[in-house]
Enzyme design. Structure first.
Site, PDB file in Angstrom:
ATOM      1  N   GLN A 199      -2.464  -9.196   4.806  1.00 49.97           N
ATOM      2  CA  GLN A 199      -1.042  -8.957   5.041  1.00 49.97           C
ATOM      3  C   GLN A 199      -0.248 -10.157   4.523  1.00 49.97           C
ATOM      4  O   GLN A 199      -0.516 -11.296   4.913  1.00 49.97           O
ATOM      5  CB  GLN A 199      -0.781  -8.760   6.539  1.00 49.97           C
ATOM      6  CG  GLN A 199      -1.363  -7.475   7.104  1.00 49.97           C
ATOM      7  CD  GLN A 199      -0.602  -6.235   6.673  1.00 49.97           C
ATOM      8  OE1 GLN A 199       0.546  -6.311   6.243  1.00 49.97           O
ATOM      9  NE2 GLN A 199      -1.244  -5.082   6.777  1.00 49.97           N
ATOM     10  N   GLU A 248       8.378  -1.367   5.016  1.00 53.08           N
ATOM     11  CA  GLU A 248       7.137  -1.024   5.710  1.00 53.08           C
ATOM     12  C   GLU A 248       7.560  -0.354   7.006  1.00 53.08           C
ATOM     13  O   GLU A 248       8.523  -0.787   7.655  1.00 53.08           O
ATOM     14  CB  GLU A 248       6.336  -2.294   6.004  1.00 53.08           C
ATOM     15  CG  GLU A 248       4.941  -2.033   6.491  1.00 53.08           C
ATOM     16  CD  GLU A 248       3.865  -2.516   5.523  1.00 53.08           C
ATOM     17  OE1 GLU A 248       2.695  -2.431   5.894  1.00 53.08           O
ATOM     18  OE2 GLU A 248       4.200  -2.948   4.411  1.00 53.08           O
ATOM     19  N   ASP A 275      -3.564   3.307   7.628  1.00 45.47           N
ATOM     20  CA  ASP A 275      -2.690   2.354   6.937  1.00 45.47           C
ATOM     21  C   ASP A 275      -3.044   2.484   5.456  1.00 45.47           C
ATOM     22  O   ASP A 275      -3.687   1.618   4.879  1.00 45.47           O
ATOM     23  CB  ASP A 275      -2.959   0.935   7.468  1.00 45.47           C
ATOM     24  CG  ASP A 275      -2.076  -0.118   6.813  1.00 45.47           C
ATOM     25  OD1 ASP A 275      -1.158   0.253   6.052  1.00 45.47           O
ATOM     26  OD2 ASP A 275      -2.317  -1.315   7.048  1.00 45.47           O
ATOM     27  N   ASN A 302      -7.915  -6.141  10.563  1.00 46.69           N
ATOM     28  CA  ASN A 302      -6.636  -6.634  11.078  1.00 46.69           C
ATOM     29  C   ASN A 302      -6.162  -5.839  12.298  1.00 46.69           C
ATOM     30  O   ASN A 302      -5.935  -6.404  13.370  1.00 46.69           O
ATOM     31  CB  ASN A 302      -5.593  -6.570   9.957  1.00 46.69           C
ATOM     32  CG  ASN A 302      -4.255  -7.162  10.344  1.00 46.69           C
ATOM     33  OD1 ASN A 302      -4.176  -8.292  10.808  1.00 46.69           O
ATOM     34  ND2 ASN A 302      -3.179  -6.398  10.167  1.00 46.69           N
ATOM     35  N   TYR A 314      -9.380   2.882   6.278  1.00 53.61           N
ATOM     36  CA  TYR A 314      -8.856   1.761   5.472  1.00 53.61           C
ATOM     37  C   TYR A 314      -8.643   0.514   6.340  1.00 53.61           C
ATOM     38  O   TYR A 314      -7.532  -0.005   6.433  1.00 53.61           O
ATOM     39  CB  TYR A 314      -7.513   2.091   4.808  1.00 53.61           C
ATOM     40  CG  TYR A 314      -7.285   3.487   4.305  1.00 53.61           C
ATOM     41  CD1 TYR A 314      -7.662   3.850   3.014  1.00 53.61           C
ATOM     42  CD2 TYR A 314      -6.640   4.444   5.088  1.00 53.61           C
ATOM     43  CE1 TYR A 314      -7.418   5.131   2.536  1.00 53.61           C
ATOM     44  CE2 TYR A 314      -6.393   5.722   4.619  1.00 53.61           C
ATOM     45  CZ  TYR A 314      -6.785   6.063   3.342  1.00 53.61           C
ATOM     46  OH  TYR A 314      -6.533   7.329   2.866  1.00 53.61           O
ATOM     47  N   GLU A 331     -14.093   1.140   5.759  1.00 57.40           N
ATOM     48  CA  GLU A 331     -13.533   0.312   4.681  1.00 57.40           C
ATOM     49  C   GLU A 331     -14.498   0.381   3.507  1.00 57.40           C
ATOM     50  O   GLU A 331     -15.713   0.432   3.702  1.00 57.40           O
ATOM     51  CB  GLU A 331     -13.342  -1.132   5.150  1.00 57.40           C
ATOM     52  CG  GLU A 331     -12.935  -2.129   4.070  1.00 57.40           C
ATOM     53  CD  GLU A 331     -11.689  -1.742   3.293  1.00 57.40           C
ATOM     54  OE1 GLU A 331     -11.739  -1.753   2.055  1.00 57.40           O
ATOM     55  OE2 GLU A 331     -10.665  -1.409   3.929  1.00 57.40           O
ATOM     56  N   CYS A 379       3.293   1.517   3.805  1.00 57.71           N
ATOM     57  CA  CYS A 379       3.973   0.549   2.942  1.00 57.71           C
ATOM     58  C   CYS A 379       4.842   1.274   1.915  1.00 57.71           C
ATOM     59  O   CYS A 379       5.411   0.644   1.027  1.00 57.71           O
ATOM     60  CB  CYS A 379       2.964  -0.360   2.241  1.00 57.71           C
ATOM     61  SG  CYS A 379       1.764   0.531   1.236  1.00 57.71           S
TER      62      CYS A 379
END
Length: 366
Positions: free
Chosen positions: A190, A358, A299, A223, A218, A239, A324
């Site tokens: 990020q 975002e 995300d 995070n 994802y 991931e 995003c």
């Protein structure tokens, strides 16, 4: 806005415009007023990449104007962390008169943390040898003598030289608990750490009192998965990028979390596994059917969710979607709103003074 000047006096106006724009885009799906999360007005970017321009005896950082493609000299960059600004001048001073480090250098990438650590990558159009390593080690030691906690990396075609390590460990205060996140050079992190804290705390708030397990697609370096683990019985996260999976596994151990399972596969593959279409060797030992996932967290990249994943997420009572790119979020909502309604809406000013927004939505089944 220029690279060396931020129009901080216009911060509130540019944020207000984004709020209006997001509300307008979301109007077909919700009449909610967005919860708004402000960025610091300067020094908010924790990473930056610059091309290096050689001009006679001089050399300096440049970026290219997005419209005209003309090059712009950048000696300071107030959008970036104060540590990046310190390093920019220190790196140029250390490289300018050093033929080995300077020759064929075409780019420098900076990655920093709020905990004041840095990885700096030097990119070259030449082979890197032992002489380069010796000179780079001398530069690293000189930087550390200036109290700069920095690791240097050299990159060239099919070559990567780490002097020490290619990662740094970020420490973020998230809803009363310090979270440790390993961040690996050349992997996604990020960019706005202060905004990341607010995003994590918002996600924790909207999932308070959750029942059952969480599925995340994802997940990157974990995070969101790791921060949200405290709100769920168990977390199952996917991931595809190997360095991110390795960082996520480190972060699970560093944060003493025992209810998160990371699996390395694409969202599309996971959809096939969940639907029983295919069996995957790497899922051996993981009983997917034992998970009672009431909430799914996505995300996605700027392209949003593909149609197969759209269908998959509709099977979950709650969908937490961080976007995003609100345009692809709205495209996805055309499908998702057939089965779910928007309960919460947030705007995160991740990239001040730019068009980018975002946002986050919590959707619950109708």
């Amino acid at each position: 806005m220029t690279p060396e000047h931020l129009p901080t006096e216009q911060y509130e106006a540019q944020l207000a415009e984004k709020v209006v724009r997001l509300q307008s885009m979301m109007a077909p799906f919700s009449n909610l007023v967005p919860e708004v999360f402000r960025s610091p007005v300067s020094h908010y970017r924790m990473r930056a990449e610059f091309r290096i321009w050689h001009d006679g005896d001089d050399l300096y950082h440049i970026i290219f104007d997005q419209q005209t493609k003309s090059r712009i000299r950048v000696d300071s960059f107030p959008a970036a962390s104060e540590l990046i600004n310190q390093l920019m001048s220190a790196m140029i001073a250390g490289v300018r008169n050093n033929p080995v480090l300077r020759h064929k250098l075409f780019q420098i990438d900076y990655l920093t943390t709020l905990s004041n650590q840095a990885v700096v990558s030097l990119l070259y159009h030449k082979k890197l040898n032992d002489e380069w390593r010796q000179q780079a080690e001398a530069l690293r030691d000189a930087l550390r003598a200036q109290n700069l906690n920095v690791h240097l990396i050299g990159r060239a075609t099919k070559t990567k030289i780490e002097l020490d390590q290619d990662y740094i460990d970020e420490r973020l205060p998230v809803a009363g608990k310090e979270m440790i996140y390993r961040q690996v050079e050349n992997s996604f992190t990020q960019p706005n750490a202060a905004m990341n804290i607010q995003m994590l705390e918002w996600a924790l708030d909207v999932t308070k009192g959750s029942k059952g397990d969480l599925l995340e697609l994802y997940c990157g370096n974990g995070n969101f998965s790791l921060a949200l683990a405290r709100n769920f019985d168990r977390v199952l996260a996917t991931e595809i990028a190997k360095p991110s999976v390795a960082a996520a596994q480190y972060n699970i151990a560093a944060n003493h979390i025992d209810n998160v399972q990371i699996i390395r596969m694409a969202a599309e593959e996971f959809t096939q596994a969940m639907n029983g279409v295919r069996e995957f060797h790497r899922l051996q030992g993981i009983d997917l059917k034992s998970y009672q996932c009431e909430t799914i967290f996505v995300d996605p990249p700027r392209s949003g969710l593909d149609s197969e994943t759209e269908k998959m997420v509709q099977a979950y009572p709650r969908i937490l979607y961080i976007s995003c790119n609100p345009e692809t979020l709205c495209k996805n909502l055309e499908t998702l709103s057939q089965t779910h309604k928007v309960e919460r809406l947030a705007l995160f000013d991740q990239f001040p003074y730019t068009h980018h927004m975002e946002c986050g939505v919590l959707l619950t089944a109708k």
